[in-house]
Enzyme design. Structure first.
Site, mmCIF file in Angstrom:
data_model
loop_
_atom_site.group_PDB
_atom_site.id
_atom_site.type_symbol
_atom_site.label_atom_id
_atom_site.label_comp_id
_atom_site.label_asym_id
_atom_site.label_seq_id
_atom_site.Cartn_x
_atom_site.Cartn_y
_atom_site.Cartn_z
ATOM 1 N N ASN A 120 12.244 -25.622 -11.647
ATOM 2 C CA ASN A 120 11.933 -26.440 -10.465
ATOM 3 C C ASN A 120 12.421 -25.790 -9.172
ATOM 4 O OD1 ASN A 120 10.833 -28.599 -12.106
ATOM 5 N ND2 ASN A 120 12.962 -29.085 -12.639
ATOM 6 N N ARG A 121 12.504 -24.472 -9.183
ATOM 7 C CA ARG A 121 12.944 -23.689 -8.029
ATOM 8 C C ARG A 121 14.396 -23.971 -7.645
ATOM 9 N NH1 ARG A 121 8.970 -21.714 -9.640
ATOM 10 N NH2 ARG A 121 7.255 -20.799 -8.445
ATOM 11 N N LEU A 122 15.168 -24.544 -8.557
ATOM 12 C CA LEU A 122 16.595 -24.765 -8.308
ATOM 13 C C LEU A 122 17.356 -23.543 -8.809
ATOM 14 C CD1 LEU A 122 16.900 -28.552 -9.257
ATOM 15 C CD2 LEU A 122 16.605 -27.512 -6.991
#
Length: 211
Positions: free
Chosen positions: A189-191
């Site tokens: 999640n692009r974290l």
């Protein structure tokens, strides 16, 4: 093909502070050995970014040739564009993109020239054809055709068919003494996980950065 629609998830796992070495050079060597073990193509390939006298940034791919406690080493023609930039501005940025492992390392630092002894030690360890190529190519200079370069190479190869090849005066290495080293690990999640080591005196301070 819509470039904006091209994306994938990063799922190889995160990076936590407990996983980190105290010294960023040790952490780099750990990740580099894992990149080598994973049989990545050119795991020592790094982008070297410099800035010219007009403030224009330039980037190129160079191979890392040594990692030491006090810096990262590469070699080049001392008349090349990158070397001329470093002569004007010693601040350099390095970047290692290990995409299959979903990892990046970004280094900022200050460049210094290696000693003649260090240059000779590495130059004499290179294959003979590589030594000759270093003399034949006046890196970054304009040439009329590839045939000119190949003819010079063959002429020098004949000249040095017997005996040792002297280290050219216009060839040598740089050591990039790091002032910061960032480790990036892709996350779902692009974290993504990012940890920045910053030098303060003789100590390294570690900060987590937002992705």
């Amino acid at each position: 093909m819509e470039l904006a629609d091209m994306r994938r998830e990063y799922t190889r796992g995160g990076l936590r502070r407990d996983n980190l070495q105290t010294n960023p050079v040790d952490q780099f060597n750990l990740w580099l050995s894992q990149a080598v073990d994973a049989k990545l193509t050119d795991p020592t390939a790094m982008t070297v970014a410099t800035v010219d006298e007009h403030g224009q940034p330039f980037q190129r791919i160079v191979l890392l040739k040594n990692v030491e406690e006090d810096g990262f080493v590469f070699y080049t023609n001392l008349g090349s564009r990158k070397a001329q930039h470093i002569e004007h501005n010693q601040r350099v940025s390095l970047h290692f993109p290990w995409h299959p492992l979903e990892r990046q390392v970004h280094i900022t630092g200050v460049a210094e020239k290696l000693t003649a002894k260090e240059n000779m030690r590495y130059f004499t360890s290179r294959p003979k054809d590589s030594q000759i190529a270093a003399i034949a190519s006046r890196q970054s200079r304009r040439i009329s055709a590839r045939g000119v370069l190949e003819a010079t190479f063959l002429e020098l190869k004949k000249k040095f068919a017997q005996g040792d090849i002297p280290v050219p005066s216009f060839w040598g290495g740089f050591r990039i003494r790091p002032t910061s080293i960032e480790f990036w690990q892709g996350g779902e999640n692009r974290l993504h996980d990012r940890f920045l080591y910053s030098r303060e005196g003789n100590e390294w301070i570690i900060d987590r950065l937002a992705p």
